[in-house]
Design a protein around this motif. Structure first.
Motif, PDB file in Angstrom:
ATOM      1  N   PHE A   1      -0.919  15.357   5.797  1.00  0.00           N
ATOM      2  CA  PHE A   1       0.199  15.878   5.003  1.00  0.00           C
ATOM      3  C   PHE A   1       1.241  16.482   5.929  1.00  0.00           C
ATOM      4  CE2 PHE A   1      -3.582  16.084   2.327  1.00  0.00           C
ATOM      5  CZ  PHE A   1      -3.166  15.261   1.296  1.00  0.00           C
TER       6      PHE A   1
ATOM      7  N   LYS B   1       0.848  -1.193   0.000  1.00  0.00           N
ATOM      8  CA  LYS B   1       0.000   0.000   0.000  1.00  0.00           C
ATOM      9  C   LYS B   1       0.886   1.247   0.000  1.00  0.00           C
ATOM     10  CE  LYS B   1      -3.891   2.134   2.193  1.00  0.00           C
ATOM     11  NZ  LYS B   1      -4.974   2.038   3.127  1.00  0.00           N
ATOM     12  N   ASP B   2       0.608   2.158  -0.889  1.00  0.00           N
ATOM     13  CA  ASP B   2       1.419   3.363  -1.036  1.00  0.00           C
ATOM     14  C   ASP B   2       0.914   4.466  -0.109  1.00  0.00           C
ATOM     15  OD1 ASP B   2       3.343   5.037  -1.991  1.00  0.00           O
ATOM     16  OD2 ASP B   2       2.761   4.848  -4.081  1.00  0.00           O
ATOM     17  N   ASN B   3       1.840   5.223   0.431  1.00  0.00           N
ATOM     18  CA  ASN B   3       1.502   6.351   1.288  1.00  0.00           C
ATOM     19  C   ASN B   3       1.664   7.629   0.468  1.00  0.00           C
ATOM     20  OD1 ASN B   3       1.289   8.385   3.131  1.00  0.00           O
ATOM     21  ND2 ASN B   3       2.856   7.629   4.495  1.00  0.00           N
ATOM     22  N   TYR B   4       0.581   8.098  -0.125  1.00  0.00           N
ATOM     23  CA  TYR B   4       0.655   9.263  -0.999  1.00  0.00           C
ATOM     24  C   TYR B   4       0.985  10.539  -0.237  1.00  0.00           C
ATOM     25  CZ  TYR B   4      -0.823   6.352  -4.797  1.00  0.00           C
ATOM     26  OH  TYR B   4      -0.862   5.378  -5.742  1.00  0.00           O
ATOM     27  N   ALA B   5       0.637  10.595   1.034  1.00  0.00           N
ATOM     28  CA  ALA B   5       0.980  11.785   1.822  1.00  0.00           C
ATOM     29  C   ALA B   5       2.489  11.962   1.895  1.00  0.00           C
ATOM     30  CB  ALA B   5       0.390  11.687   3.223  1.00  0.00           C
ATOM     31  N   ASN B   6       3.223  10.872   1.753  1.00  0.00           N
ATOM     32  CA  ASN B   6       4.679  10.941   1.768  1.00  0.00           C
ATOM     33  C   ASN B   6       5.239  11.457   0.444  1.00  0.00           C
ATOM     34  OD1 ASN B   6       7.162  10.562   3.100  1.00  0.00           O
ATOM     35  ND2 ASN B   6       7.459   8.633   2.037  1.00  0.00           N
ATOM     36  N   ARG B   7       4.418  11.484  -0.589  1.00  0.00           N
ATOM     37  CA  ARG B   7       4.867  11.920  -1.912  1.00  0.00           C
ATOM     38  C   ARG B   7       4.425  13.335  -2.258  1.00  0.00           C
ATOM     39  NH1 ARG B   7       4.309   7.090  -6.165  1.00  0.00           N
ATOM     40  NH2 ARG B   7       5.333   5.483  -4.962  1.00  0.00           N
ATOM     41  N   ILE B   8       3.535  13.888  -1.490  1.00  0.00           N
ATOM     42  CA  ILE B   8       2.982  15.205  -1.805  1.00  0.00           C
ATOM     43  C   ILE B   8       3.640  16.268  -0.939  1.00  0.00           C
ATOM     44  CG2 ILE B   8       0.887  16.616  -1.719  1.00  0.00           C
ATOM     45  CD1 ILE B   8      -0.644  14.052  -2.457  1.00  0.00           C
TER      46      ILE B   8
END
Length: 131
Positions: free
Chosen positions: A47, A4-11
């Motif tokens: 975020f 599962k990807d943590n998109y908050a870590n990419r934004i």
């Protein structure tokens, strides 16, 4: 099984600030939301990466907004902060390195040969060797 990807870590949430007032629309409009309140709202949404540009310093080569970044980090020590605006020399980068700032944006200082790519490369290599 897919991780599962943590998109908050990419934004990265970008904030342009003048005297702690958030500016938008090419810095012409002011947000009614105070800077620290905005950071709190973003944190509550998950975020935690922020690019903060002090527009009073951006492009002026007058030094980084150390006080602003200190205030942000004191308010929310868990944020991953990218500092932007005013970097004029490696001395500014050395000063920013004293704080838990994740990255620094360097632009005009490179274009005007106040900081060389070689100096940044050296800095990065030293940082990597100290891990």
């Amino acid at each position: 099984m897919q991780k599962k990807d943590n998109y908050a870590n990419r934004i990265v949430i970008a904030i342009d600030v003048l005297d702690e007032v958030i500016k938008y629309s090419g810095w012409m409009e002011s947000s009614p939301i105070k800077l620290m309140d905005y950071v709190d709202k973003c944190l509550a949404l998950g975020f935690f990466r922020f690019l903060c540009t002090d527009i009073s310093k951006d492009g002026k080569l007058g030094g980084a907004a150390i006080e602003l970044y200190q205030k942000l980090l004191e308010h929310s020590p868990m944020i991953k902060l990218i500092a932007s605006g005013g970097v004029s020399s490696m001395d500014d980068i050395y000063e920013l390195a004293k704080y838990p700032i994740r990255s620094v944006v360097v632009g005009k200082a490179i274009y005007e040969d106040r900081i060389t790519i070689e100096q940044i490369k050296e800095w990065n290599l030293k940082a990597l060797s100290s891990i």
